[in-house]
Design an enzyme around this catalytic site. Sequence first.
Site, mmCIF file in Angstrom:
data_model
loop_
_atom_site.group_PDB
_atom_site.id
_atom_site.type_symbol
_atom_site.label_atom_id
_atom_site.label_comp_id
_atom_site.label_asym_id
_atom_site.label_seq_id
_atom_site.Cartn_x
_atom_site.Cartn_y
_atom_site.Cartn_z
ATOM 1 N N ASP A 243 3.546 -2.602 -0.395
ATOM 2 C CA ASP A 243 2.340 -2.113 -1.071
ATOM 3 C C ASP A 243 1.742 -1.000 -0.214
ATOM 4 O OD1 ASP A 243 0.384 -3.714 -3.373
ATOM 5 O OD2 ASP A 243 -0.503 -2.090 -2.202
ATOM 6 N N CYS B 59 -4.801 -5.809 -18.900
ATOM 7 C CA CYS B 59 -3.797 -5.869 -19.977
ATOM 8 C C CYS B 59 -4.366 -5.627 -21.369
ATOM 9 C CB CYS B 59 -3.094 -7.217 -19.926
ATOM 10 S SG CYS B 59 -2.198 -7.468 -18.383
HETATM 11 N N1 LIG Z 1 -2.587 -8.849 -14.006
HETATM 12 C C1 LIG Z 1 -1.981 -9.437 -15.018
HETATM 13 O O1 LIG Z 1 -2.430 -10.471 -15.483
HETATM 14 C C2 LIG Z 1 -0.711 -8.875 -15.613
HETATM 15 C C3 LIG Z 1 0.028 -9.670 -16.479
HETATM 16 C C4 LIG Z 1 1.192 -9.182 -17.031
HETATM 17 C C5 LIG Z 1 1.595 -7.868 -16.745
HETATM 18 N N2 LIG Z 1 0.841 -7.095 -15.915
HETATM 19 C C6 LIG Z 1 1.332 -5.750 -15.628
HETATM 20 O O2 LIG Z 1 1.908 -5.734 -14.330
HETATM 21 C C7 LIG Z 1 1.690 -4.479 -13.667
HETATM 22 C C8 LIG Z 1 0.962 -4.710 -12.353
HETATM 23 O O3 LIG Z 1 -0.295 -5.269 -12.629
HETATM 24 P P1 LIG Z 1 -1.127 -6.063 -11.527
HETATM 25 O O4 LIG Z 1 -2.191 -6.803 -12.263
HETATM 26 O O5 LIG Z 1 -0.227 -6.801 -10.612
HETATM 27 O O6 LIG Z 1 -1.786 -4.854 -10.727
HETATM 28 P P2 LIG Z 1 -2.592 -4.949 -9.337
HETATM 29 O O7 LIG Z 1 -3.520 -3.802 -9.335
HETATM 30 O O8 LIG Z 1 -3.107 -6.328 -9.126
HETATM 31 O O9 LIG Z 1 -1.464 -4.720 -8.235
HETATM 32 C C9 LIG Z 1 -0.725 -3.563 -8.158
HETATM 33 C C10 LIG Z 1 -0.464 -3.268 -6.697
HETATM 34 O O10 LIG Z 1 0.421 -2.157 -6.653
HETATM 35 C C11 LIG Z 1 0.077 -1.382 -5.521
HETATM 36 N N3 LIG Z 1 0.664 -0.074 -5.681
HETATM 37 C C12 LIG Z 1 0.289 0.964 -6.445
HETATM 38 N N4 LIG Z 1 1.179 1.991 -6.317
HETATM 39 C C13 LIG Z 1 2.123 1.579 -5.459
HETATM 40 C C14 LIG Z 1 3.286 2.158 -4.919
HETATM 41 N N5 LIG Z 1 3.673 3.373 -5.262
HETATM 42 N N6 LIG Z 1 4.001 1.452 -4.031
HETATM 43 C C15 LIG Z 1 3.634 0.204 -3.690
HETATM 44 N N7 LIG Z 1 2.545 -0.409 -4.161
HETATM 45 C C16 LIG Z 1 1.801 0.264 -5.043
HETATM 46 C C17 LIG Z 1 -1.424 -1.435 -5.489
HETATM 47 O O11 LIG Z 1 -1.921 -1.151 -4.195
HETATM 48 C C18 LIG Z 1 -1.703 -2.883 -5.914
HETATM 49 O O12 LIG Z 1 -1.821 -3.743 -4.793
HETATM 50 C C19 LIG Z 1 0.928 -3.646 -14.693
HETATM 51 O O13 LIG Z 1 1.835 -2.896 -15.436
HETATM 52 C C20 LIG Z 1 0.265 -4.689 -15.574
HETATM 53 O O14 LIG Z 1 -0.007 -4.196 -16.865
HETATM 54 C C21 LIG Z 1 -0.279 -7.575 -15.332
#
Ligand SMILES: NC(=O)c1ccc[n+]([C@@H]2O[C@H](COP(=O)([O-])OP(=O)(O)OC[C@H]3O[C@@H](n4cnc5c(N)ncnc54)[C@H](O)[C@@H]3O)[C@@H](O)[C@H]2O)c1
Length: 401
Positions: free
Chosen positions: A29, A257
Site C-alpha cells: 500500500d 460501493c
Molecule cells: N469496501 C467495500 O465494502 C467493498 C466491497 C466490495 C468491493 N469493493 C471494491 O474494492 C476496491 C477497493 O475498495 P476498498 O474499500 O478496499 O478501498 P480502501 O480505500 O479501503 O483501500 C484501498 C487501499 O488502496 C491503497 N492504494 C491506492 N492506490 C494504490 C496503489 N497504487 N498501490 C497500492 N495501494 C494503493 C490505498 O492507500 C488504500 O489503503 C474498490 O474497487 C471497491 O469498489 C469494496
Amino acid sequence: MKIAIIGQGYVGLTISVFASRHHQVVGFDLNLKVISDLNKGTSHIEGVASNDIKDAIQVGKYKATTVPAEIAGSEIFVIAVPTPLDTNRKPDLSYIDSACKVIAENLTGPALIINESTSYPGTLRNYIKPAIEKYSKQKFEHYYAISPERVDPGRADYNQKNTPRLYAGLTPEAIKRTREFYSTFCDNLVEVSSPEVAEAAKLFENTFRQVNIALVNELAQISHALGIDVRETLDAAGTKPYGFMKFSPSAGVGGHCIPVDPSYLADVAEKAGVQATFIQRANEVNLDMPKYIAGRVEKDNGGSLKGKKVLVVGVAYKPNVADTRETPAELLINALEKLGAEVTWSDPVVGSWHGNDSVALSGADIAVVVTKHDVVSAAEILKSAPYVFDTTGKVKGAVQL
Ligand SMILES: NC(=O)c1ccc[n+]([C@@H]2O[C@H](COP(=O)([O-])OP(=O)(O)OC[C@H]3O[C@@H](n4cnc5c(N)ncnc54)[C@H](O)[C@@H]3O)[C@@H](O)[C@H]2O)c1
C-alpha cells in the site's frame, strides 16, 4: 505461493488475512501509516482482527510494505485499490493504473494478475491487460482474471469463506489458476463465461440495492404525505413469502460501493448508446433525501431552523463501521446549515471527521439520527434533545422518517 495484494484497505486487507492462512502474503500500500500499523499487528478495518494479523506476521505468512521491490517474484498479484468517481461523476481508473504500473515493474516471470476492484465490463480485457503490457519491460505471457469482491465490512455472518465468489479469466489457464488460488480459502466458487459477465454482475448487485433503496425512500415520502407508517407498510408487504424483498428507508446511501458502482454501469451504458434511466433517477432520489429530511425537521420545528442547535447522530454511512465515505450525513449537515441551523455531530465509532471531534449526546434543540451504532443507546439519543428525528427506525419514541 507468494501473493502480492495491492491495496491494504477494506478489500485488500480482508483478502490478505484469509490468503495468509495458506500462502505467503505481501500486502502493498502507499499509505505509510497504514503499513506501519499493520506491521505492528494493528488492524485499521472493522471485521479484520488485529490478532489475526499478528498471528500471520508471527508465522512469517504476512508482511505489509510500501516498497515496490518487495512484491517482486510473486506468483499472484491481486488488485484491490479504489475505483471512485471523478469530479464529473465518471469512472476514475487512476488507482488501477498505478497498481498496474507497480505490478508491471516488479514482474519477474509469468504471473496470475487478478482484479478484485469494482469496475465496468471490459476493464480487465481492455484496460488492465494493456496497462500491464505497456508498463512491463520484460515481455512474459501473464494470466489475467477477475474476481469481484463482495465483502460487506462489519458483517459477521458472511465472510471470504462462505460468500460465493464469482470468477472468470481471459484464458483457460488463467481460469484454472484463479480457481486453485481462491479454493484454498473460499468454499463456493462460481465460474462465469467471461470477465465481462463477472464485472457486470458485480455492478448490477450494487445497482439493484441502489435502485431499491431509492424506491423505498420515495415510498417513505409518499407514505408521510398520506399519513401512513412506511415501516409498517414494508413489514406488511414483507409477509409475502415470494416475489418481494424488503429494503428500508434511510437518509440515503453511502460508502465506496452503492453510491458509486451504479455510475460505472451508467457510464458504460451511455458509451454503448443506452440511457441508464433507473440509475440516474435512483441517484437523484437518494441524493435528495437529506434535503427532504431537513425540510421535514424544519416544518416540525415552527418552520425555521435559524439559530437552532441541531445534533446529527451517527455520521458513518452505516452502523458499526467508522467509514464516512459518501455518507449522507454530510449532505444532511449542509442542508441543515443552509436552513440556518448550528450543526454539530456525534459518532463515537468515527471519533474524528473533517478535523472535528465527535461531541457528547446532549444539549441540542434537535437531534437527527442518520446512523445508529450498537454502542449508542436509543435511550441516550432520546435524551439528547427535546425533538429527535429518526431516519433509522431504531429509536422508538422519536419522530420517524
Ligand atoms: N469496501 C467495500 O465494502 C467493498 C466491497 C466490495 C468491493 N469493493 C471494491 O474494492 C476496491 C477497493 O475498495 P476498498 O474499500 O478496499 O478501498 P480502501 O480505500 O479501503 O483501500 C484501498 C487501499 O488502496 C491503497 N492504494 C491506492 N492506490 C494504490 C496503489 N497504487 N498501490 C497500492 N495501494 C494503493 C490505498 O492507500 C488504500 O489503503 C474498490 O474497487 C471497491 O469498489 C469494496
